[in-house]
Motif scaffolding. Structure first.
Motif, mmCIF file in Angstrom:
data_model
loop_
_atom_site.group_PDB
_atom_site.id
_atom_site.type_symbol
_atom_site.label_atom_id
_atom_site.label_comp_id
_atom_site.label_asym_id
_atom_site.label_seq_id
_atom_site.Cartn_x
_atom_site.Cartn_y
_atom_site.Cartn_z
ATOM 1 N N VAL A 99 8.050 -18.719 -6.792
ATOM 2 C CA VAL A 99 7.612 -18.154 -8.058
ATOM 3 C C VAL A 99 7.873 -16.785 -8.253
ATOM 4 N N LEU A 100 7.855 -16.383 -9.222
ATOM 5 C CA LEU A 100 8.031 -14.837 -9.510
ATOM 6 C C LEU A 100 6.717 -14.278 -9.950
ATOM 7 N N LEU A 101 6.253 -13.445 -9.116
ATOM 8 C CA LEU A 101 4.904 -12.666 -9.599
ATOM 9 C C LEU A 101 5.449 -11.427 -10.059
ATOM 10 N N VAL A 102 4.674 -11.105 -11.430
ATOM 11 C CA VAL A 102 4.917 -9.932 -11.946
ATOM 12 C C VAL A 102 3.814 -8.983 -12.106
ATOM 13 N N PHE A 103 3.872 -7.723 -11.738
ATOM 14 C CA PHE A 103 2.513 -7.074 -11.570
ATOM 15 C C PHE A 103 2.897 -5.851 -12.403
ATOM 16 N N LYS A 104 1.562 -5.255 -12.623
ATOM 17 C CA LYS A 104 1.593 -3.800 -13.403
ATOM 18 C C LYS A 104 0.846 -3.057 -12.581
ATOM 19 N N TYR A 105 1.355 -1.798 -12.023
ATOM 20 C CA TYR A 105 0.527 -0.976 -11.247
ATOM 21 C C TYR A 105 0.005 0.175 -12.122
ATOM 22 N N ARG A 106 -1.393 0.203 -12.409
ATOM 23 C CA ARG A 106 -1.762 1.236 -13.490
ATOM 24 C C ARG A 106 -2.543 2.178 -12.710
ATOM 25 N N GLY A 107 -2.706 2.096 -11.371
ATOM 26 C CA GLY A 107 -3.548 3.226 -10.593
ATOM 27 C C GLY A 107 -2.677 4.421 -10.629
ATOM 28 N N THR A 108 -3.202 5.480 -10.102
ATOM 29 C CA THR A 108 -2.684 6.558 -10.044
ATOM 30 C C THR A 108 -1.851 6.610 -8.756
ATOM 31 N N THR A 109 -0.787 7.308 -8.665
ATOM 32 C CA THR A 109 -0.040 7.567 -7.399
ATOM 33 C C THR A 109 -0.812 8.173 -6.418
ATOM 34 N N ILE A 110 -0.469 8.043 -4.983
ATOM 35 C CA ILE A 110 -1.433 8.488 -3.825
ATOM 36 C C ILE A 110 -0.651 9.935 -3.564
ATOM 37 N N GLY B 245 -5.047 -2.463 -6.250
ATOM 38 C CA GLY B 245 -4.857 -1.925 -7.389
ATOM 39 C C GLY B 245 -3.777 -2.449 -8.492
ATOM 40 N N TYR B 246 -3.139 -3.406 -7.810
ATOM 41 C CA TYR B 246 -1.936 -4.103 -8.834
ATOM 42 C C TYR B 246 -2.644 -5.087 -9.683
ATOM 43 N N GLU B 247 -1.976 -5.208 -10.958
ATOM 44 C CA GLU B 247 -2.586 -6.183 -11.805
ATOM 45 C C GLU B 247 -1.755 -7.329 -11.951
ATOM 46 N N LEU B 248 -1.994 -8.506 -11.617
ATOM 47 C CA LEU B 248 -1.187 -9.728 -11.995
ATOM 48 C C LEU B 248 -0.968 -9.810 -13.532
ATOM 49 N N ILE B 249 0.136 -9.905 -13.802
ATOM 50 C CA ILE B 249 0.340 -9.967 -15.740
ATOM 51 C C ILE B 249 0.850 -11.393 -15.774
ATOM 52 N N ASP B 250 1.839 -11.959 -14.769
ATOM 53 C CA ASP B 250 2.334 -13.057 -15.011
ATOM 54 C C ASP B 250 2.656 -13.920 -13.746
ATOM 55 N N ARG B 251 2.933 -15.084 -13.683
ATOM 56 C CA ARG B 251 3.383 -15.891 -12.571
ATOM 57 C C ARG B 251 4.484 -17.063 -13.283
ATOM 58 N N ASP C 236 0.667 -1.132 0.107
ATOM 59 C CA ASP C 236 -0.023 -0.010 0.018
ATOM 60 C C ASP C 236 0.945 1.353 -0.002
ATOM 61 N N ASN C 237 1.802 1.248 0.790
ATOM 62 C CA ASN C 237 2.655 2.452 0.879
ATOM 63 C C ASN C 237 3.726 2.721 -0.219
ATOM 64 N N ILE C 238 3.883 1.597 -0.937
ATOM 65 C CA ILE C 238 4.937 1.688 -2.155
ATOM 66 C C ILE C 238 4.170 2.210 -3.286
ATOM 67 N N ARG C 239 2.759 2.148 -3.325
ATOM 68 C CA ARG C 239 1.938 2.860 -4.474
ATOM 69 C C ARG C 239 2.167 4.426 -4.495
ATOM 70 N N ALA C 240 2.688 5.005 -3.325
ATOM 71 C CA ALA C 240 2.898 6.404 -3.265
ATOM 72 C C ALA C 240 4.215 6.708 -4.243
ATOM 73 N N VAL C 241 5.006 5.671 -4.363
ATOM 74 C CA VAL C 241 6.197 6.259 -5.280
ATOM 75 C C VAL C 241 6.242 5.522 -6.677
ATOM 76 N N LEU C 242 5.162 4.842 -6.835
ATOM 77 C CA LEU C 242 5.076 4.067 -8.248
ATOM 78 C C LEU C 242 4.828 5.147 -9.356
ATOM 79 N N SER D 265 3.872 1.178 -13.710
ATOM 80 C CA SER D 265 5.199 0.602 -13.310
ATOM 81 C C SER D 265 4.932 -1.150 -13.209
ATOM 82 N N MET D 266 6.112 -1.760 -13.426
ATOM 83 C CA MET D 266 6.245 -2.975 -13.233
ATOM 84 C C MET D 266 6.790 -3.340 -11.775
ATOM 85 N N ILE D 267 6.292 -4.468 -11.070
ATOM 86 C CA ILE D 267 6.479 -4.803 -10.135
ATOM 87 C C ILE D 267 7.094 -6.397 -10.113
ATOM 88 N N ALA D 268 8.126 -7.071 -9.620
ATOM 89 C CA ALA D 268 8.256 -8.302 -9.575
ATOM 90 C C ALA D 268 8.659 -8.570 -8.211
#
Length: 181
Positions: A170-181, A147-153, A107-113, A117-120
């Protein structure tokens, strides 16, 4: 990660992380020689302080001060199972605390994304008293609520638990499409 300064103008396009696994390991006890060598440990209390600040991932991190009463929705079924069969009452609390910490951190990380952005996330699952805690799937559900979208596992490796049940990394790969806080 719990205290990211949200007024910092930096915006990350990508984040790669391997948070502690929910496997009961006391990571600080296992690295206390290295921490001592780096002059991060001077007294026995320093080790306790590190454990208190860390993500709840081990039995020794479970304290009533750290574990809140709100159980994230996706993990309620596995916590109920663990409460029935766990050989140590701290195990279900550890699972709750772990996912509370993960929720707070992501939740906190969203503020700086930055937008899109891609998150692995490199993560492994666990088994306690025969209950499979599918950490990767539960974490993905929790992050999707943020608000993270899982795009690959991506399966990185299979391993065996102490009772010979199969667990995985596993490696979870997300895209954060939301607006930053």
């Amino acid at each position: 990660a719990r205290a990211i300064p949200i007024d910092d103008p930096i915006r990350l396009d990508a984040l790669v992380t391997s948070p502690p696994y929910l496997n009961g390991t006391n990571y600080f006890r296992n690295t206390k020689m290295e921490l001592w060598f780096l002059r991060e440990l001077k007294t026995k209390k320093d080790l306790t302080d590190f454990r208190y600040k860390a993500v709840v991932a081990g039995i020794n991190n479970v304290t009533n001060r750290k574990i809140g009463s709100i159980v994230p929705e996706p993990i309620k079924p596995v916590v109920r199972q663990l409460e029935k069969v766990a050989y140590d009452q701290r195990i279900p609390k550890m699972v709750v605390g772990y996912f509370q910490d993960m929720e707070r951190i992501f939740d906190n990380i969203r503020a700086v994304l930055a937008e899109d952005s891609m998150i692995a996330v490199d993560i492994g699952d666990s088994i306690y008293a025969g209950v499979h805690v599918e950490t990767d799937k539960l974490l993905a559900q929790l992050l999707e609520l943020l608000g993270y979208e899982l795009i690959d596992r991506v399966l990185l490796r299979r391993r065996s638990s102490r009772n010979k049940m199969e667990v995985s990394q596993v490696l979870l790969v997300f895209k954060y499409r939301g607006t930053t806080i």
